[in-house]
Scaffold this active site. Sequence first.
Site, mmCIF file in Angstrom:
data_model
loop_
_atom_site.group_PDB
_atom_site.id
_atom_site.type_symbol
_atom_site.label_atom_id
_atom_site.label_comp_id
_atom_site.label_asym_id
_atom_site.label_seq_id
_atom_site.Cartn_x
_atom_site.Cartn_y
_atom_site.Cartn_z
ATOM 1 N N TYR A 33 -22.476 -26.702 -51.495
ATOM 2 C CA TYR A 33 -23.817 -27.232 -51.231
ATOM 3 C C TYR A 33 -24.875 -26.320 -51.816
ATOM 4 O O TYR A 33 -24.583 -25.193 -52.228
ATOM 5 C CB TYR A 33 -24.036 -27.430 -49.730
ATOM 6 C CG TYR A 33 -24.293 -26.158 -48.932
ATOM 7 C CD1 TYR A 33 -23.272 -25.252 -48.659
ATOM 8 C CD2 TYR A 33 -25.568 -25.856 -48.468
ATOM 9 C CE1 TYR A 33 -23.521 -24.093 -47.937
ATOM 10 C CE2 TYR A 33 -25.820 -24.702 -47.733
ATOM 11 C CZ TYR A 33 -24.787 -23.823 -47.473
ATOM 12 O OH TYR A 33 -25.044 -22.680 -46.763
ATOM 13 N N LYS A 147 -20.945 -21.036 -52.655
ATOM 14 C CA LYS A 147 -21.717 -21.645 -51.563
ATOM 15 C C LYS A 147 -20.934 -22.829 -50.996
ATOM 16 O O LYS A 147 -21.256 -23.997 -51.226
ATOM 17 C CB LYS A 147 -23.111 -22.056 -52.045
ATOM 18 C CG LYS A 147 -24.113 -22.168 -50.907
ATOM 19 C CD LYS A 147 -25.533 -22.087 -51.403
ATOM 20 C CE LYS A 147 -26.581 -22.388 -50.350
ATOM 21 N NZ LYS A 147 -26.505 -21.602 -49.135
ATOM 22 N N GLU A 180 -24.604 -9.560 -45.309
ATOM 23 C CA GLU A 180 -25.777 -10.445 -45.345
ATOM 24 C C GLU A 180 -25.915 -11.119 -43.988
ATOM 25 O O GLU A 180 -25.077 -10.934 -43.101
ATOM 26 C CB GLU A 180 -25.624 -11.490 -46.454
ATOM 27 C CG GLU A 180 -24.395 -12.368 -46.292
ATOM 28 C CD GLU A 180 -24.199 -13.361 -47.440
ATOM 29 O OE1 GLU A 180 -25.178 -13.703 -48.117
ATOM 30 O OE2 GLU A 180 -23.049 -13.806 -47.631
ATOM 31 N N LEU A 205 -23.666 -14.035 -50.844
ATOM 32 C CA LEU A 205 -24.188 -15.136 -51.639
ATOM 33 C C LEU A 205 -25.430 -14.595 -52.337
ATOM 34 O O LEU A 205 -26.324 -14.050 -51.673
ATOM 35 C CB LEU A 205 -24.580 -16.320 -50.748
ATOM 36 C CG LEU A 205 -25.091 -17.501 -51.563
ATOM 37 C CD1 LEU A 205 -23.926 -18.282 -52.156
ATOM 38 C CD2 LEU A 205 -25.960 -18.409 -50.738
HETATM 39 N N1 PDD Z 1 -28.691 -20.436 -46.845
HETATM 40 N N2 PDD Z 1 -26.684 -15.877 -47.712
HETATM 41 C C1 PDD Z 1 -26.172 -16.952 -47.091
HETATM 42 C C2 PDD Z 1 -24.858 -16.821 -46.387
HETATM 43 C C3 PDD Z 1 -26.848 -18.187 -47.132
HETATM 44 O O1 PDD Z 1 -26.310 -19.269 -46.541
HETATM 45 C C4 PDD Z 1 -28.097 -18.274 -47.808
HETATM 46 C C5 PDD Z 1 -28.853 -19.570 -47.912
HETATM 47 C C6 PDD Z 1 -28.605 -17.109 -48.422
HETATM 48 C C7 PDD Z 1 -29.915 -17.119 -49.176
HETATM 49 O O2 PDD Z 1 -29.843 -17.895 -50.358
HETATM 50 P P1 PDD Z 1 -31.126 -18.583 -50.978
HETATM 51 O O3 PDD Z 1 -32.168 -17.521 -51.114
HETATM 52 O O4 PDD Z 1 -30.646 -19.096 -52.274
HETATM 53 O O5 PDD Z 1 -31.578 -19.671 -50.032
HETATM 54 C C8 PDD Z 1 -27.866 -15.944 -48.363
HETATM 55 C C9 PDD Z 1 -29.279 -21.754 -46.885
HETATM 56 C C10 PDD Z 1 -30.776 -21.728 -46.854
HETATM 57 C C11 PDD Z 1 -28.658 -22.596 -45.786
HETATM 58 O O6 PDD Z 1 -27.454 -22.499 -45.606
HETATM 59 O O7 PDD Z 1 -29.373 -23.362 -45.133
#
Ligand code: PDD
Length: 293
Positions: A33, A147, A180, A205
């Site tokens: 996703y 992801k 993270e 991620l």
């Molecule tokens: N989550 N680390 C994890 C485990 C994440 O699921 C996310 C993003 C990030 C940050 O990635 P980005 O800056 O590209 O949004 C880091 C999304 C927002 C979610 O699962 O809703």
Amino acid sequence: MSRIAYVNGQYLLHSEAAVHIEDRGYQFADGVYEVFALHRGQMVGEKGHMERLTHSLNELRIDWPISRRALAIIIREVARRNRVKDGLVYLQITRGVARRDHPFPKDCESSLVVTARQLPPLDKEALRQGVGVITIPDIRWKRHDIKSVSLLPNILGKQQAREAGAYEAWMVSEDGMVTEGTSTNAWIVTKSGQLVTHNVSHAILNGITRLSVLEAATGAGLSFEERPFSVAEAMEAKEAFVTSSTSHVKAVTSIDGESVGNGHVGELTGQLLDLYVDFIEAKGGPANTSIWN
Ligand code: PDD
């Protein structure tokens, strides 16, 4: 106004949209996703999200359901039909529908779902209200760079955070390093004033927001270190914050109930929030997105 979802070639009422019970995403979490932020009608970091999606699909050997160009059009169309100017677009691709059996099915077409949701516009004052994080063991598999929709450890961690009155849970590897947050990247400003976030590896991620913040910091002449940091170092840090497409740059003022620095939002955190907003408004997102190739 009715919400609209895109499902495998059709724009449907969100309330009636559905996938098959033998979709492998549903049965095996066999899918990936992306969450794209929309800020003032603009997609944030579209190129980066697309590159990361390509990486996730390649690593899991899932076919593109449609071309990347067609997908970009659908994402915009879903945002438009839902009249989302500030909010998010959620996109999910799974290996598709097949009789339940572990190996990859033959002749199976990947499934695509795209939805959009309005959120309150980015509010710097709200983001400057510090939040708490807790630390928990990182019990995930070893490919956090993908992801994947397989998010059980993340949702359990987030729930644990909420039950502890915290905003986020920072996951800690077996060697004591913060990888993270459950849906965010983790950052600290060390005692000596150094900005630090985990380096790109299979352990995190690589957030598109993370990349924007790093590029914005570079543009402003700020230095940073990409390396793991321990819970002990975080506890002693001057400042901390988290980043994601929906949390933007959010100040963290306590870790496991202990104040970070003086317990107020840090100076550099505030500066990085301003830089980030200016950066996405001027540039749209990170230029350096070749790291997944
Ligand atoms: N989550 N680390 C994890 C485990 C994440 O699921 C996310 C993003 C990030 C940050 O990635 P980005 O800056 O590209 O949004 C880091 C999304 C927002 C979610 O699962 O809703």
